[in-house]
Every structure is written in C-alpha cells, then in structure tokens.
Write an enzyme that holds these catalytic residues in place. Structure first.
Site, mmCIF file in Angstrom:
data_model
loop_
_atom_site.group_PDB
_atom_site.id
_atom_site.type_symbol
_atom_site.label_atom_id
_atom_site.label_comp_id
_atom_site.label_asym_id
_atom_site.label_seq_id
_atom_site.Cartn_x
_atom_site.Cartn_y
_atom_site.Cartn_z
ATOM 1 N N TRP A 27 0.827 -1.218 0.000
ATOM 2 C CA TRP A 27 0.000 0.000 0.000
ATOM 3 C C TRP A 27 0.854 1.258 0.000
ATOM 4 C CZ3 TRP A 27 -5.052 1.954 0.432
ATOM 5 C CH2 TRP A 27 -5.155 3.245 0.958
ATOM 6 N N ILE A 28 0.461 2.259 -0.809
ATOM 7 C CA ILE A 28 1.055 3.603 -0.661
ATOM 8 C C ILE A 28 -0.071 4.641 -0.625
ATOM 9 C CG2 ILE A 28 3.104 2.890 -1.909
ATOM 10 C CD1 ILE A 28 2.387 4.945 -4.085
ATOM 11 N N ASN A 29 0.205 5.747 0.073
ATOM 12 C CA ASN A 29 -0.691 6.896 -0.074
ATOM 13 C C ASN A 29 0.118 8.184 -0.203
ATOM 14 O OD1 ASN A 29 -0.872 5.864 2.884
ATOM 15 N ND2 ASN A 29 -1.762 7.877 3.188
ATOM 16 N N ASP A 30 -0.126 9.172 0.603
ATOM 17 C CA ASP A 30 0.349 10.542 0.359
ATOM 18 C C ASP A 30 1.838 10.671 0.008
ATOM 19 O OD1 ASP A 30 -1.972 10.391 1.839
ATOM 20 O OD2 ASP A 30 -1.281 11.642 3.470
ATOM 21 N N GLN A 76 3.857 7.767 2.188
ATOM 22 C CA GLN A 76 3.220 6.927 3.199
ATOM 23 C C GLN A 76 3.161 5.497 2.646
ATOM 24 O OE1 GLN A 76 1.127 8.538 6.325
ATOM 25 N NE2 GLN A 76 3.222 9.240 5.992
ATOM 26 N N TRP A 83 -4.076 0.138 4.081
ATOM 27 C CA TRP A 83 -3.413 1.146 4.912
ATOM 28 C C TRP A 83 -3.081 0.573 6.298
ATOM 29 C CZ3 TRP A 83 -4.453 3.608 9.538
ATOM 30 C CH2 TRP A 83 -3.698 4.762 9.790
ATOM 31 N N ASP A 91 1.369 9.067 18.901
ATOM 32 C CA ASP A 91 2.046 8.722 20.158
ATOM 33 C C ASP A 91 1.370 7.533 20.857
ATOM 34 O OD1 ASP A 91 -0.111 9.623 21.626
ATOM 35 O OD2 ASP A 91 0.894 11.392 22.437
ATOM 36 N N GLU A 135 -6.895 17.928 5.754
ATOM 37 C CA GLU A 135 -5.665 17.138 5.716
ATOM 38 C C GLU A 135 -4.683 17.804 4.743
ATOM 39 O OE1 GLU A 135 -6.882 12.678 6.831
ATOM 40 O OE2 GLU A 135 -7.354 13.127 4.761
ATOM 41 N N ASP A 192 -11.047 15.683 4.139
ATOM 42 C CA ASP A 192 -11.243 14.297 4.555
ATOM 43 C C ASP A 192 -12.670 13.841 4.237
ATOM 44 O OD1 ASP A 192 -10.479 11.928 5.707
ATOM 45 O OD2 ASP A 192 -10.891 12.559 7.753
HETATM 46 N N1 DQQ Z 1 -2.857 10.306 5.284
HETATM 47 C C1 DQQ Z 1 -1.928 10.356 6.376
HETATM 48 C C2 DQQ Z 1 -2.370 11.483 7.239
HETATM 49 C C3 DQQ Z 1 -3.126 12.345 6.286
HETATM 50 C C4 DQQ Z 1 -3.832 11.362 5.426
HETATM 51 C C5 DQQ Z 1 -1.912 9.023 7.088
HETATM 52 C C6 DQQ Z 1 -4.271 11.911 4.094
HETATM 53 O O1 DQQ Z 1 -1.278 12.153 7.827
HETATM 54 O O2 DQQ Z 1 -3.999 13.215 6.949
HETATM 55 O O3 DQQ Z 1 -1.469 8.004 6.241
HETATM 56 O O4 DQQ Z 1 -4.451 10.907 3.140
#
Ligand code: DQQ
Length: 573
Positions: free
Chosen positions: A59-62, A78, A86, A141, A242, A275
């Site tokens: 998986w990848i995101n931002d 990410q 995720w 945290d 976000e 979001d």
């Molecule tokens: N993805 C991150 C967050 C962000 C969101 C977590 C946006 O920091 O708000 O993987 O896709």
C-alpha cells in the site's frame, strides 16, 4: 507455505464476508486491522503501471516531504511495508534525477520513539537558510494522539539523505488541555516559510466541530513552536483539513518561486485535502504577512464550486519549489478504484500521478497544470495525423502505438455552435457527465478519446467534451466516463466531470491523456482542468487495448492536431 496461504485466504474471506474488521477511525483512512500484514503472490499483473510511480508491492498513499537536494529529487511517501491496505505507516523513500526514473532507498522515517510509535504520518520538508533540509511530520504517540515531530539528516553532505535523526525535544507541537486541540484532528505540517521578522511559520491541518482550519505556528529556531491565536484560515462545514499546502505563485509568469517569497507580483494559493469528500481544493488569494491571515478571492461558501486540482481521483497532494528549473511541482496520490479483495489479490494499492508543473493562469482566476517536460523523454513511435474531419457518429482508431502505455495529444475545432444542446438550468458538471455519458448522442459532442477500448468496444474509458448553450453562451463540459471501463463491476465506475473555462468560438479544445495500464490522467484546455481515473479493463489489457478518437454528436468536428506516442517503461522504483 500452503498452510499460511490457506490462513491468509481464510482471513480475507472472513474479514470481507463478515466485515467486522473494517474500522472507520475518525483519524483518516479505512482500517482493515487483520489485512494489514497479508501479502500476495499473484503473478498476473495487468494493472501495474509502466511509468506512473509505485513501489513493487504493498500500500502507498500521500507523497511526503518532496524536495530537490544536492541535485537529486527526493520523494518520501506513506507506505505499509507489510500489506496492500493502509496500516503500519512509515516514510518510504525514493530518489530521482529527473522526476521520471526513481530508485528506492530504505524507509527514512519509521516508528521508533514515543512521539511516533504508532505511526509516522504525513509532513513536509523545508530547506533552511543554511541549505540543509528539515522534515516536520505527524507522529502518533502511545495514546494515539497526533503530534508534530522534527527530523534532520544524520549527514547533510550525503545527497541521498539516507539517515534521519529525530530530535530529542520531540514532540514539538502537541494537543493539550490548554490549547484545546482535538488530538485526532491535528496533522500534516506544511513546508515552513520565513517571515520578514525572521520567524518561521508552519500550518497544521485541524478541525473544530465541523469547521476545517489551518492552524498557524511560529518559531524562531525551528524547534520551539508557538501556536498563533488565530488560524491562517478556516471555513465552517468543511470538516477535517488534511495535508494543507500554502505557496506563492507569480501573477504573470509560469516560473515558480520559493515558499518564503512574497511581494507585489505574488499571489498565494491555499490547498486543503478535505477528509469528508476526499478531494483536493484550492483557493487563490492574498497572504497578509502582517496579520498572518489568508484572504481568498472567493472562499468556501459552496464546496462544490471551489476549484480542484483534479476532478477525478487525486488526493493528499503536495507542492515543492524546484530551484534547478525554477518551477513549482505538484505531486499527488491516486488511490485504487478496485475492491479491497482485488487489491489484496494483486498485492498492492495506490500510485502517484505524474509530477505536474503548476502556475497561475494569466487570468489570475485559476491554476494551470502540465506534466513535467521530462516525461516526454519516454515518448517513442510518434504518430502525427493530418488535419481531418471527424464526422458525426464516427470513431477512428489511433494505430501503431502501445495503447495501454501511451501519451496522446489531440485538439478539436468545434464551430457549429448552433447545434449545441441547450442547458436550461445549471447542473453539477459531474452529474451532467454521468447523465450524458459517452454513449449518449448529443448536438456538439460528445467528442474525445476512447482509451482502453476493447475490440468491438465492449470496454472503454471515454474522455470527452460536450458543448452546451447556457444563457446564450457556449459552456464546455469535460468528462471522464468509466461506466464501461471494465466488465468487472466490483470496481468503482463513477463518472467524473467539470466545466472548462474555454471559449470554443476562439479556441480549439485540447486534450492530453496519459494512459498507463490502469490509469488515465487527462488534461483538458491546455491544463486548465485535469481528471484522473483508475480503471481495470478485463478485455482491453496490454496488446488487446486500443485507442480511438470519437465523435458521437450530431455535428462534425475537426481534429486540428493528433500526436500520439508509445511510452517507454520508466524505472518506477
Ligand atoms: N494520510 C496520512 C495522514 C493524512 C492522510 C496518514 C491523508 O497524515 O492526513 O497516512 O491521506
């Protein structure tokens, strides 16, 4: 091995059938707890991209902290090292000399301290006045609170920036009872900018009730940050913001400028990723450096009329200033449209869009985006059509290129404006595109391209224009219709669309589509509007895919230009 595969299949089966593992946490993405470490061994991979960025699996995101440093472009992102959904989020790291070919390095930032032990979420890089980079990122945290941390390169003379050191003072910004910040809505620091007073500023995404906002923090030394009394900007009813991004653009130039630049020829852009809708919206306006406020030309009164970078699938984007070519580059995440079960089967999820240069249109009213010029070095087998008329009802095949991995540029002259359909009442353009998809004959249009078309046109993704007459003026609709893109109906087949600010009396309608196995990234009106679609054809894959120019309107249109290329494979990681 066989046993573990059976366990794996059972886990997927139960989780999908019973659905009990799908937790929708307020924080952000869907959480499929028991799929976060499931791997796939599928060798049938028709949807992997040839030149859009993606890692070999998972998986990848931002995109995170993009920058150019010592001649190399750095992209962090990410990433879940253990599965195709995720979770287990780290900052994976790749480098490039040209924004096209990427080499993977080891993850740069991963959970290791109390201030990020439950995840290293999105953030940004800032090049400090001494030329060294600093990364601010959100850590999760031990109490699952979102806090902001700082990391520096261990060895700033290493152009690869392989190792990062988290400073002992972390976290530098945290929700407390005194500041009243909601600890599950406090994330994604921007690139910092330096004010004339010598203080840095940074924005953090936040919401209070349903009011979305960009909190402002100031610091003298990049370590001690103090929250400003007022956010830089906020808007009621928009929900969590976000990945905010604030950057200057020049009012009459395509050149980009560094994030701290300000002055009489500078306008500012504030982008937020909502979001609630999962789209990236931007406002053009003025940054009042004295009051530390952003004043948009037009605000967030109606979310549907706020400009977007992309009217398809595109989220959590981030820009950076490329000092080598004096341009601002935009990077964004393009999620899947397939089911979670299919993502797990293929073993990966998420790609990045082709990096785009971004600048203010000369009208000052909107941004323009265009794929970075470097991508053109992948072009091969050029095709160039002579000017031709595309008759009403006709489609013509674009032959002699690899249609599943291609770049197509086409321009249409549509002058019979008296044949345009009348639009009595304004309508949401996306709704209009889905009511009047490519298969619905019109007056002037639909005309455009059919990508990933199968022989006999059982499958295709149509990217097209349709011109209406609205209040006695032409109104151009730009659509990407995925409704017939796949015989597999488990995919999200939503049709996307927007109006395009082009006057067909004086301008031709141009379209450029970057086609790459499971993605069609389309730029309309020379980059005035972009629509990205993820599609998963079952017939039109690899050599079976075809491309057509089509016109299903009642009026003929003229193709004044069609250039197309096969695209070579890039080193995408
Ligand atoms: N993805 C991150 C967050 C962000 C969101 C977590 C946006 O920091 O708000 O993987 O896709």
């Amino acid at each position: 091995m066989a046993v573990s595969r059976i366990c794996c299949v059972l886990a997927i089966f139960f989780s999908l059938v019973l659905g009990h593992c799908v937790l929708n946490i307020e924080a952000t993405h869907h959480v499929y707890r028991n799929l976060q470490t499931v791997s796939s061994s599928s060798s049938n991979q028709p949807y992997r991209t040839g030149y859009h960025f993606q890692p070999p699996k998972n998986w990848i995101n931002d995109p995170n902290g993009p920058m150019r440093y010592k001649g190399l472009y750095h992209l962090f992102y990410q990433y879940n090292p253990k599965g195709a959904v995720w979770g287990n989020i780290v900052w994976a790291h790749s480098i490039s000399k040209d924004l096209v070919n990427w080499t993977p390095l080891n993850p740069a930032i991963y959970p290791s301290r109390p201030s990020d032990i439950n995840g290293c979420w999105s953030g940004s890089a800032t090049i400090l006045p001494d030329g060294k980079p600093a990364i601010l990122y959100t850590g999760i945290d031990p109490n699952n609170q979102q806090v902001q941390n700082l990391a520096y390169p261990k060895n700033a003379s290493d152009p690869y920036l392989k190792e990062w050191i988290k400073i002992p003072q972390n976290p530098l910004m945290a929700p407390t009872r005194a500041n009243g910040i909601n600890s599950s809505s406090f994330r994604d620091p921007t690139t910092a900018w330096l004010g004339k007073d010598g203080h840095y500023r940074v924005l953090i995404g936040n919401k209070r009730d349903t009011r979305g906002m960009a909190l402002l923090y100031r610091s003298k030394d990049f370590v001690h940050w103090v929250k400003a009394k007022h956010p830089l900007y906020s808007a009621k009813g928009t929900g969590m913001w976000e990945c905010p991004d604030l950057f200057p653009v020049l009012s009459k130039s395509m050149f980009g400028v560094d994030t701290s630049v300000d002055g009489p020829f500078v306008r500012h852009v504030l982008k937020v990723s909502l979001d609630d809708t999962k789209h990236d919206y931007y406002l053009i306006g003025t940054y009042d450096a004295k009051k530390d406020k952003f004043i948009p030309d037009t605000g967030f009164q109606n979310v549907n009329s706020v400009l977007r970078y992309d009217y398809g699938k595109y989220y959590a984007s981030k820009t950076f200033f490329d000092d080598a070519k004096k341009r601002r580059i935009l990077l964004g995440w393009v999620n899947e449209s397939s089911s979670v079960a299919d993502d797990i089967k293929k073993g990966w999820s998420g790609i990045h869009a082709i990096p785009r240069a971004i600048w203010l249109h000369k009208s000052g009213k909107q941004l323009v985006q265009w794929p970075v010029a470097e991508i053109e070095k992948l072009r091969a087998n050029p095709i160039n059509w002579p000017i031709k008329v595309l008759k009403a009802g006709q489609h013509l095949q674009v032959t002699a290129i690899t249609a599943a991995q291609a770049d197509v540029e086409v321009s249409f002259e549509a002058k019979e404006l008296e044949k345009a359909e009348i639009l009595e009442k304004w309508m949401d353009p996306q709704v209009l595109c889905s009511r009047k998809g490519a298969a619905i004959k019109g007056g002037l249009g639909p005309f455009g391209l059919l990508a990933f078309a199968s022989k006999g046109l059982k499958e295709y993704t149509a990217v097209f224009f349709r011109i209406f007459k609205y209040q006695n003026k032409p109104l151009v609709l730009f659509c990407s219709d995925q409704s017939r893109s796949s015989l597999n109906k488990n995919n999200d087949l939503t049709t996307y669309g927007t109006f395009l600010d082009v006057d067909p009396y004086t301008e031709n309608l141009s379209l450029r589509s970057l086609i790459d196995h499971s993605v069609v990234e389309s730029f309309g009106g020379e980059g005035k509007a972009v629509i990205t679609a993820r599609v998963y054809p079952t017939l039109a894959i690899n050599d079976e895919a075809q491309i057509y120019a089509f016109n299903y309107g009642a009026a003929d249109v003229k193709i004044t230009r069609l250039n197309a290329w096969s695209m070579k494979k890039a080193q995408i990681n």
